[in-house]
Design a protein around this motif. Structure first.
Motif, PDB file in Angstrom:
ATOM      1  N   ASN A   1       0.829  -0.773   0.603  1.00  0.00           N
ATOM      2  CA  ASN A   1       0.120   0.265  -0.163  1.00  0.00           C
ATOM      3  C   ASN A   1       0.868   0.464  -0.065  1.00  0.00           C
ATOM      4  O   ASN A   1       0.357   2.635   0.588  1.00  0.00           O
ATOM      5  CB  ASN A   1      -1.225  -0.164   1.202  1.00  0.00           C
TER       6      ASN A   1
ATOM      7  N   HIS B   1       1.017  -1.382 -10.477  1.00  0.00           N
ATOM      8  CA  HIS B   1       0.643   0.405 -10.273  1.00  0.00           C
ATOM      9  C   HIS B   1       0.326   0.783 -11.657  1.00  0.00           C
ATOM     10  O   HIS B   1      -0.064  -0.262 -12.468  1.00  0.00           O
ATOM     11  CB  HIS B   1       1.846   1.475  -9.944  1.00  0.00           C
TER      12      HIS B   1
ATOM     13  N   PHE C   1      -3.471   3.828  -7.286  1.00  0.00           N
ATOM     14  CA  PHE C   1      -3.365   1.520  -6.810  1.00  0.00           C
ATOM     15  C   PHE C   1      -2.178   1.287  -6.888  1.00  0.00           C
ATOM     16  O   PHE C   1      -1.476   1.517  -7.934  1.00  0.00           O
ATOM     17  CB  PHE C   1      -4.078   1.233  -7.313  1.00  0.00           C
TER      18      PHE C   1
ATOM     19  N   LEU D   1      -1.596  -2.760  -5.834  1.00  0.00           N
ATOM     20  CA  LEU D   1      -2.329  -4.202  -5.769  1.00  0.00           C
ATOM     21  C   LEU D   1      -1.360  -4.848  -5.740  1.00  0.00           C
ATOM     22  O   LEU D   1      -0.586  -4.880  -7.145  1.00  0.00           O
ATOM     23  CB  LEU D   1      -3.458  -3.722  -6.342  1.00  0.00           C
TER      24      LEU D   1
ATOM     25  N   LYS E   1      -9.275  -3.711  -5.903  1.00  0.00           N
ATOM     26  CA  LYS E   1      -8.886  -2.239  -4.824  1.00  0.00           C
ATOM     27  C   LYS E   1      -9.931  -1.396  -5.468  1.00  0.00           C
ATOM     28  O   LYS E   1     -10.085  -1.469  -6.588  1.00  0.00           O
ATOM     29  CB  LYS E   1      -7.678  -2.180  -4.359  1.00  0.00           C
ATOM     30  N   LYS E   2     -10.908  -0.435  -4.936  1.00  0.00           N
ATOM     31  CA  LYS E   2     -11.995   0.012  -5.273  1.00  0.00           C
ATOM     32  C   LYS E   2     -11.920   1.403  -4.586  1.00  0.00           C
ATOM     33  O   LYS E   2     -11.315   1.271  -3.171  1.00  0.00           O
ATOM     34  CB  LYS E   2     -13.250  -0.407  -4.998  1.00  0.00           C
ATOM     35  N   HIS E   3     -11.659   2.519  -5.720  1.00  0.00           N
ATOM     36  CA  HIS E   3     -11.865   4.159  -5.148  1.00  0.00           C
ATOM     37  C   HIS E   3     -12.718   4.422  -5.186  1.00  0.00           C
ATOM     38  O   HIS E   3     -12.205   5.154  -6.894  1.00  0.00           O
ATOM     39  CB  HIS E   3     -10.314   4.038  -4.636  1.00  0.00           C
TER      40      HIS E   3
END
Lengths: 117, 108
Positions: A103, B33, B47, B49, B54-56
């Motif tokens: 992250n 990325h 992102f 991951l 993943k969600k944004h």
């Protein structure tokens, strides 16, 4: 507040000159990078420093010399500029060192457009 | 052949459409990325991951490590989403290898 700032934004110079691009980050990150984006918009890593230590040095001509006086700064000095050096140079930083955490985002500067005439 | 390939290279869509941009890579990676480069040139990391999804907001990124493939989806696309989207993979250490980018244009 600018997180990663590069100066200058534009740099026009003649072949054979020596020039520097400065980069500073105020994020407290350990790792900083220089990337080159060519005319086809393709990004390629040039250098990476972790806490002032060089950890990545891609096949970049030795006319390019990065200098990291402290972990918040990574400057790029270019000697004897050539036409092929014309590109956009991006500085970036990330908060982790040798082993990137999953992250751990990259923060980019706004780029320096170098034009060699 | 580039180690990281993106498709399509260019994509034009109407506002509101669901957008998918694909990234395939041929090397072993530790993470990937998705970056967005605005028309003005600035680059933003969207992102990072290494598995799953993943969600944004309206953006969703997925990755399948076994198939060496990742996708970036944009729901309810908007003209402000117009940008170049770049996939970059992390190989050993800090080295990023970039795809050639997908230029997305959303028409109002």
């Amino acid at each position: 507040d600018t997180a990663v700032s590069q100066t200058p934004k534009y740099l026009v110079t003649q072949m054979g000159n020596d020039k520097s691009i400065k980069c500073e980050q105020n994020l407290g990150h350990d790792t900083m990078y220089w990337y080159k984006q060519d005319s086809k918009k393709f990004l390629k890593i040039m250098f990476s420093y972790n806490n002032k230590e060089l950890i990545i040095n891609e096949t970049v001509p030795n006319r390019f010399s990065p200098k990291s006086p402290d972990k918040a700064h990574l400057n790029l000095h270019i000697n004897s500029l050539e036409l092929g050096d014309s590109a956009v140079y991006f500085c970036a930083s990330s908060p982790r060192g040798r082993i990137p955490l999953y992250n751990s985002p990259l923060h980019f500067g706004n780029g320096t457009r170098l034009t060699v005439t | 052949k580039n180690e990281v390939e993106q498709s399509p290279q260019n994509l034009t869509a109407q506002e509101g459409e669901f957008i998918t941009i694909n990234c395939s890579y041929s090397v072993g990676i530790s993470a990937l990325h998705w970056l967005q480069q605005h028309p003005g040139g600035g680059i933003v990391s969207l992102f990072m991951l290494s598995s799953g999804k993943k969600k944004h907001g309206r953006l969703i990124a997925t990755i399948n490590i076994q198939e060496k493939h990742s996708s970036l989806h944009i729901t309810a696309s908007h003209p402000r989403d117009s940008a170049v989207y770049i996939c970059a993979v992390i190989q050993g250490g800090e080295k990023l290898t970039f795809g050639t980018g997908t230029r997305l244009t959303i028409i109002p």
